[in-house]
Design an enzyme around this catalytic site. Structure first.
Site, mmCIF file in Angstrom:
data_model
loop_
_atom_site.group_PDB
_atom_site.id
_atom_site.type_symbol
_atom_site.label_atom_id
_atom_site.label_comp_id
_atom_site.label_asym_id
_atom_site.label_seq_id
_atom_site.Cartn_x
_atom_site.Cartn_y
_atom_site.Cartn_z
ATOM 1 N N CYS A 18 -27.634 9.341 15.829
ATOM 2 C CA CYS A 18 -27.140 8.232 15.010
ATOM 3 C C CYS A 18 -25.905 7.569 15.622
ATOM 4 O O CYS A 18 -24.836 8.169 15.668
ATOM 5 C CB CYS A 18 -26.844 8.786 13.611
ATOM 6 S SG CYS A 18 -25.886 7.712 12.548
ATOM 7 N N CYS A 56 -22.895 7.118 13.340
ATOM 8 C CA CYS A 56 -22.282 8.435 13.090
ATOM 9 C C CYS A 56 -21.294 8.766 14.207
ATOM 10 O O CYS A 56 -20.187 9.245 13.957
ATOM 11 C CB CYS A 56 -23.340 9.532 13.024
ATOM 12 S SG CYS A 56 -24.540 9.327 11.704
#
Length: 110
Positions: free
Chosen positions: A34, A37
């Site tokens: 991600c 993230c």
């Protein structure tokens, strides 16, 4: 994870480390693949350092742990859940500026 103030939590130790914590806990739900993230990680590290002693900061890899994210309805990551007294006190989904996280923490722990 470079910051020793951040705890790695999983399905097995989540209740003990987060729900039973005497301190409020900010849990970062993330995954290795991600992008947002990864972009948020340094901010979470900073928050952990600045709030050491009054807030516990934990990270949970949603790929390795499915039960807990499912339990809290995590559909998008990054997702930050702020727990106080074993309950979700606030929730932030997506990449956000540090001020947003700081304001959330301020609201919950004063």
């Amino acid at each position: 994870m470079a910051v020793e103030t951040i705890l790695e939590v999983n399905d097995a130790n989540f209740d003990q480390e987060v729900l039973q914590s005497a301190q409020p806990v900010l849990v970062d739900f993330w995954a290795a693949w991600c992008g947002p993230c990864k972009a948020l990680a340094p901010t979470v590290d900073e928050v952990a350092t600045e709030n050491a002693g009054k807030l516990k900061v934990a990270k949970m890899d949603v790929d390795k742990n499915q039960a807990t994210p499912m339990r809290y309805g995590i559909r998008g990551i990054p997702a930050l859940l702020l727990f106080k007294d074993g309950k979700v006190a606030d929730q932030i989904v997506g990449y956000v500026p540090k001020e947003t996280i700081d304001k959330s923490i301020e609201r919950v722990i004063g």
